[in-house]
Design a protein around this motif. Structure first.
Motif: not given
Length: 348
Positions: A165-169, A199-202, A305-315
């Motif tokens: 899905t939407v891959v973050l990090g 849908n977001v995923v790490d 979780s989505a929160r963890d994926a967003v945190a990885a993206s921000l980092a």
């Protein structure tokens, strides 16, 4: 197992290569250009997708290939490149893998091939892209899946399809449309959001999902590799909370998003820079890109979780060049963001 990973210098490919090495596999990172960096300590070879001979050499002696190389872009001026690389390139990879005696190929496609919904209803591998806004990238991924399975069947090599899905990090050498979703909120002074959701995923979970498909996926099958289904408002609220920002406030309808995209496109042409948002992306506002990864879960897939994926993206965004200094100085980061990016020592 000896595994070749194409696109090993990219976000997904780099994570797949690192995860495979950590799992004890012997990994060969296949990249397009010399000097590209795959996961640390992994053998890297150069093999452009349009060079069948180089691909066969790169895959020689390998038991499996994970094909992550692709063009992930919505820019109108890259449409021909997107179609060529994502489809013709995939045929070349599967053919070369068969010629090299590879026993299995995992091809990275996208969840967008399963379409979207008008309501907040998760879609599965049985759904298809219907009569809805479909950028060139979406169509290229639908065609990629078709030619991957067709070529695998013709050449006698098993092919399994991974649909992230939407891959973050990170790490990522360039800004991808997925991480750009997070960046846009950081740069948006209006703190706006949109109707619909995604849908977001790490990226680390997507990599582990690829390994599961490599080892246990059923040939010819598709597997959605998602994380958490969220509305755009929830996603933007998560970015705001982790970055110490207000909002989101106003919900922007599709016509307004399209107008903003046109302005962004004009500015990018004027400045010869990549647009932060495209009209193709704005056309999808209001749709629900929600997915059910239950089929992969049966293999042991368990994403963050989505929160963890967003945190990885921000980092990762905050150590790159895409966030201006004045924006960084206005952030009050959650400790979870700082913890999301492991410290890597640099040689002195």
């Amino acid at each position: 197992m000896r595994v070749a990973v194409t696109g090993a210098s990219g976000l997904v490919g780099g994570q797949v290569a690192a995860a495979a090495a950590a799992a004890g596999h012997e990994v060969r990172g296949v990249v397009r250009r010399r000097g590209s960096v795959a996961a640390q300590g992994i053998e890297t070879v150069r093999a452009p997708l349009e060079d069948p001979s180089a691909l066969r050499s790169a895959f020689a002696g390998c038991d499996a290939v994970v094909h992550c190389a692709a063009v992930y872009a919505f820019d109108a001026d890259r449409a021909a490149e997107v179609e060529r690389v994502n489809t013709t390139g995939t045929v070349s990879v599967v053919q070369a893998a068969a010629d090299a005696g590879v026993q299995r190929v995992v091809v990275t496609s996208s969840s967008v091939t399963r379409g979207s919904s008008r309501t907040a209803a998760p879609r599965t591998e049985l759904d298809v892209l219907g009569d809805e806004p479909a950028p060139t990238y979406y169509a290229s991924k639908v065609e990629q899946e078709r030619v991957a399975l067709q070529t695998g069947q013709r050449c006698g090599v098993p092919v399994v399809l991974a649909l992230p899905t939407v891959v973050l990090g990170g790490p990522a050498q360039r800004l991808l449309p997925s991480n750009a979703i997070v960046l846009r909120y950081l740069l948006d002074a209006t703190r706006s959001t949109y109707p619909g959701g995604c849908n977001v995923v790490d990226a680390r979970d997507v990599a582990l999902g690829h390994l599961l498909l490599l080892e246990r996926g059923v040939p010819g099958e598709r597997y959605l590799l998602g994380g958490q289904n969220v509305s755009w408002r929830t996603l933007h609220a998560t970015v705001a909370e982790l970055a110490g920002l207000p909002g989101p406030f106003l919900e922007v309808p599709r016509p307004v998003a399209q107008a903003v995209a046109r302005v962004a496109g004009g500015w990018s042409r004027l400045t010869s820079s990549a647009p932060l948002v495209t009209l193709d992306e704005a056309d999808t506002v209001g749709r629900w890109y929600w997915y059910d990864h239950g089929r992969a879960a049966l293999l042991g897939y368990a994403p963050r979780s989505a929160r963890d994926a967003v945190a990885a993206s921000l980092a990762w965004l905050l150590v790159g060049e895409h966030v201006p200094r004045w924006v960084r100085e206005g952030l009050s980061l959650s400790p979870d963001v700082r913890a999301a990016r492991p410290l890597v020592p640099r040689p002195l």
